[in-house]
Design a protein around this motif. Structure first.
Motif, PDB file in Angstrom:
ATOM      1  N   PRO A   1      13.720  69.323 115.461  1.00 58.73           N
ATOM      2  CA  PRO A   1      14.012  70.626 114.841  1.00 58.73           C
ATOM      3  C   PRO A   1      12.791  71.178 114.113  1.00 58.73           C
ATOM      4  N   PRO A   2      12.694  72.474 113.992  1.00 58.69           N
ATOM      5  CA  PRO A   2      11.582  73.059 113.229  1.00 58.69           C
ATOM      6  C   PRO A   2      11.677  72.680 111.748  1.00 58.69           C
ATOM      7  N   VAL A   3      10.519  72.619 111.101  1.00 61.41           N
ATOM      8  CA  VAL A   3      10.458  72.225 109.694  1.00 61.41           C
ATOM      9  C   VAL A   3      10.447  73.484 108.825  1.00 61.41           C
ATOM     10  N   GLU A   4      11.262  73.463 107.785  1.00 63.84           N
ATOM     11  CA  GLU A   4      11.256  74.526 106.781  1.00 63.84           C
ATOM     12  C   GLU A   4      10.594  74.003 105.508  1.00 63.84           C
ATOM     13  N   TYR A   5       9.767  74.844 104.906  1.00 72.46           N
ATOM     14  CA  TYR A   5       9.072  74.446 103.675  1.00 72.46           C
ATOM     15  C   TYR A   5       9.645  75.246 102.510  1.00 72.46           C
ATOM     16  N   TYR A   6      10.039  74.519 101.481  1.00 72.27           N
ATOM     17  CA  TYR A   6      10.732  75.129 100.352  1.00 72.27           C
ATOM     18  C   TYR A   6       9.844  75.115  99.107  1.00 72.27           C
ATOM     19  N   GLY A   7       9.519  76.322  98.647  1.00 71.73           N
ATOM     20  CA  GLY A   7       8.841  76.461  97.362  1.00 71.73           C
ATOM     21  C   GLY A   7       9.848  76.789  96.265  1.00 71.73           C
ATOM     22  N   PHE A   8      11.097  77.122  96.681  1.00 67.67           N
ATOM     23  CA  PHE A   8      12.214  77.452  95.772  1.00 67.67           C
ATOM     24  C   PHE A   8      11.839  78.543  94.771  1.00 67.67           C
ATOM     25  N   SER A   9      11.019  79.493  95.239  1.00 68.93           N
ATOM     26  CA  SER A   9      10.566  80.575  94.355  1.00 68.93           C
ATOM     27  C   SER A   9      11.523  81.763  94.369  1.00 68.93           C
ATOM     28  N   ASN A  10      12.533  81.750  95.263  1.00 73.67           N
ATOM     29  CA  ASN A  10      13.507  82.841  95.302  1.00 73.67           C
ATOM     30  C   ASN A  10      14.917  82.262  95.388  1.00 73.67           C
ATOM     31  N   LYS A  11      15.889  83.127  95.099  1.00 72.56           N
ATOM     32  CA  LYS A  11      17.284  82.665  95.038  1.00 72.56           C
ATOM     33  C   LYS A  11      17.811  82.202  96.398  1.00 72.56           C
ATOM     34  N   LYS A  12      17.302  82.805  97.490  1.00 74.19           N
ATOM     35  CA  LYS A  12      17.759  82.426  98.818  1.00 74.19           C
ATOM     36  C   LYS A  12      17.431  80.955  99.105  1.00 74.19           C
TER      37      LYS A  12
END
Length: 601
Positions: A383-394
């Motif tokens: 699966p593709p990798v998602e990178y999370y900076g958690f800088s937004n509510k989404k």
């Protein structure tokens, strides 16, 4: 006196008897290998999640018994073809048929008993070596399996002794009913060849059509149309028989009609040999082709289950290991891993609030596999990798679905994640904790080191959700039994079927001696005779081999129901098939030449 003559005859043909004996040993060894699985109920129950496995193995016992019976019939035919002229000579010298019948009975039973005992011993050794190789190379988790299994020894010994006793009785009765002159001239009996006429052309077209229908049915089976399974089975079996019996007969006829080809060297003789071979061998070649497909399919699918289990594990957890509140011992363990990426995140818990420091995610975003609907994929892809900076509510709303959140503790699902700046984080109450996520250069290459890290972390924090290593062990144990059985039994069946074909060819070698001697007396060079043998036997091996491979390539379509990409990693099973097949081919060619060209120098 008769016994001395019999022993003298055996000594005279000791090389041929060695071939027969080795073949019988292999057949009993393979039978024992199968029975160690089929009769071990505790292994079947603990090593596979499929409830129908005992029924499948019950069917497998019947199938292997039939194959073994066919094999022993051909081996017995090989024995009789070697000795029938000598038996005829004994009768001409005044020996009573009952005496010779008793001699044949004892000879067959003694050979059978010795070969069965040696075969069981060899089977124990092969079972231990093959099972250990599979377990080590595929990292399988196998329970309740022992290469030395008394019920399997008992079943194998009883089955073979009964079969050999029946074969001995059959040989004895057959000899008594056969005329002495016929025994003396059995190798000079004429062979009737049916010409490939218009009727066979029609049957060949029908056979190709049936195979096409069967292959299409298997493609539809892979899409869930399980009702077509009987259709695929019937059409492919009938199609295989008709194609071998009719299509190849027509191909031989066309090649013979091409005078530029047929009159070159010994091609016409070789084609004539194949002409009556195809007609005589249709049933055995069809059976071998079908069962080769089943055996090769079992090895291929068994290997695919391993890739499926690896894919399931690899697509769920991006990071290969997680260390909670790292200490010096775990740092030393991590140094043994070839680390590709490593990151540590701190967090605090206060009430039902879970706090993370946003600054840490700015410097190193958290990686997590994206959720994918695998039913809509036509191949296994990471699966593709998602990178999370958690800088937004989404992104923050997706936090509970990532490994970052699930690795805090199993009871933290009710916690509310908060991603705050450094000052707010420092003001938050509660004891600070940490999680260190490790991505290695390769999970399997670093499995031993990853295991130490994961096991140690689990010992310190037993209530935490399992990480990648524990998930791998759970899924691997789920599939291990099926993988082991598929590959183990596939290899055993391939060896047995190749042996069947070998002895079928050798059983007819005695009748070919005169033909090759005649060609030699006419001035044919030895190298041309040897080339003709090579071509003839190669064709007889290629026909079922090629058809079996084609059956497998289409048959793998059926497994798309639970294997996303059934053609991945098929090189290993096909390599095993090729190596076994080529070994049996060279053995058969060598033995055949020793029989038919023995007097030709």
């Amino acid at each position: 006196m008769l016994n001395k003559l019999a022993i003298s005859g055996i000594k005279h043909r000791i090389r041929d008897y060695a071939v027969l004996f080795s073949g019988l040993v292999i057949s009993s060894a393979v039978f024992y290998m199968f029975m160690t699985l089929a009769t071990n109920q505790s292994f079947l129950k603990t090593s596979t999640p499929v409830d129908a496995t005992p029924i499948i193995f019950g069917f497998g016992i019947i199938l292997l018994a039939i194959i073994t019976l066919v094999y022993l019939v051909y081996a017995n035919g090989f024995l009789m073809s070697m000795r029938q002229k000598e038996y005829g000579m004994f009768m001409m010298l005044g020996a009573r048929g009952s005496k010779i019948g008793r001699m044949i009975f004892l000879e067959t039973v003694i050979i059978g008993m010795i070969s069965t005992v040696v075969g069981i011993v060899l089977g124990i050794g092969l079972t231990g070596a093959l099972s250990q190789w599979l377990i080590d190379s595929m990292d399988l988790t196998i329970k309740s399996f022992n290469p030395i299994y008394l019920p399997a020894i008992g079943f194998t010994f009883i089955f073979f002794i009964v079969i050999f006793a029946l074969a001995a009785i059959r040989n004895s009765l057959r000899l008594r009913k056969t005329n002495v002159l016929k025994l003396l001239h059995m190798d000079q009996q004429p062979v009737r060849i049916k010409k490939a006429g218009f009727g066979k052309l029609i049957l060949a077209i029908i056979g190709v059509g049936l195979l096409a229908a069967g292959y299409y049915s298997m493609i539809l089976l892979g899409k869930g149309a399980m009702i077509l399974l009987p259709v695929a089975l019937i059409t492919i079996v009938l199609g295989t028989y008709l194609v071998i019996n009719s299509l190849f007969s027509w191909i031989i006829r066309l090649l013979k009609s091409n005078r530029r080809f047929s009159l070159k060297k010994l091609n016409n003789f070789t084609l004539s040999q194949l002409g009556f071979r195809i007609s005589d061998y249709t049933r055995i070649l069809s059976m071998v082709a079908m069962l080769f497909a089943l055996a090769l399919g079992a090895i291929t699918v068994g290997g695919q289950l391993k890739s499926v289990s690896d894919f399931v594990v690899g697509s769920n957890n991006y990071y290969d290991a997680v260390v909670h509140n790292i200490d010096d011992q775990q740092r030393a363990n991590i140094k043994k891993i070839d680390v590709k990426d490593q990151v540590t995140y701190n967090y605090k818990i206060k009430g039902n609030q879970l706090y993370f420091n946003l600054e840490q995610f700015k410097n190193h975003k958290f990686a997590n596999y994206k959720m994918v609907d695998y039913t809509k994929q036509d191949e296994m892809k990471t699966p593709p990798v998602e990178y999370y900076g958690f800088s937004n509510k989404k992104q923050q709303s997706k936090a509970p679905m990532t490994d970052l959140f699930t690795q805090v503790s199993p009871s933290d699902a009710s916690y509310v994640p908060n991603f705050v700046n450094t000052s707010e984080y420092q003001k938050a109450g509660g004891k600070e904790r940490s999680m260190t996520f490790i991505k290695s250069s390769g999970f399997h290459q670093n499995l031993a080191a990853i295991k130490k890290v994961a096991v140690k972390d689990k010992e310190k924090y037993p209530t935490l959700i399992d990480q990648k290593y524990q998930n791998y062990m759970m899924i691997n144990s789920f599939f291990s039994g099926l993988e082991f059985m598929g590959i183990f039994l596939g290899i055993a069946f391939l060896a047995m079927l190749a042996s069947c074909l070998m002895f079928k060819i050798l059983s007819g070698a005695a009748s070919d001696i005169k033909r090759y001697e005649m060609l030699h007396k006419m001035g044919t060079r030895n190298n041309l005779l040897r080339t003709s043998v090579n071509k003839e036997i190669a064709t007889l091996f290629l026909i079922p081999g090629v058809m079996g491979i084609v059956h497998v390539l289409f048959g793998l379509q059926m497994f798309r129901v639970f294997v996303i990409h059934p053609y991945a990693n098929i090189l290993l099973p096909f390599s095993i098939f090729f190596c076994l097949y080529i070994v049996y081919y060279f053995v058969t060619v060598t033995l055949y030449k020793q029989i038919v060209l023995k007097k030709i120098k």
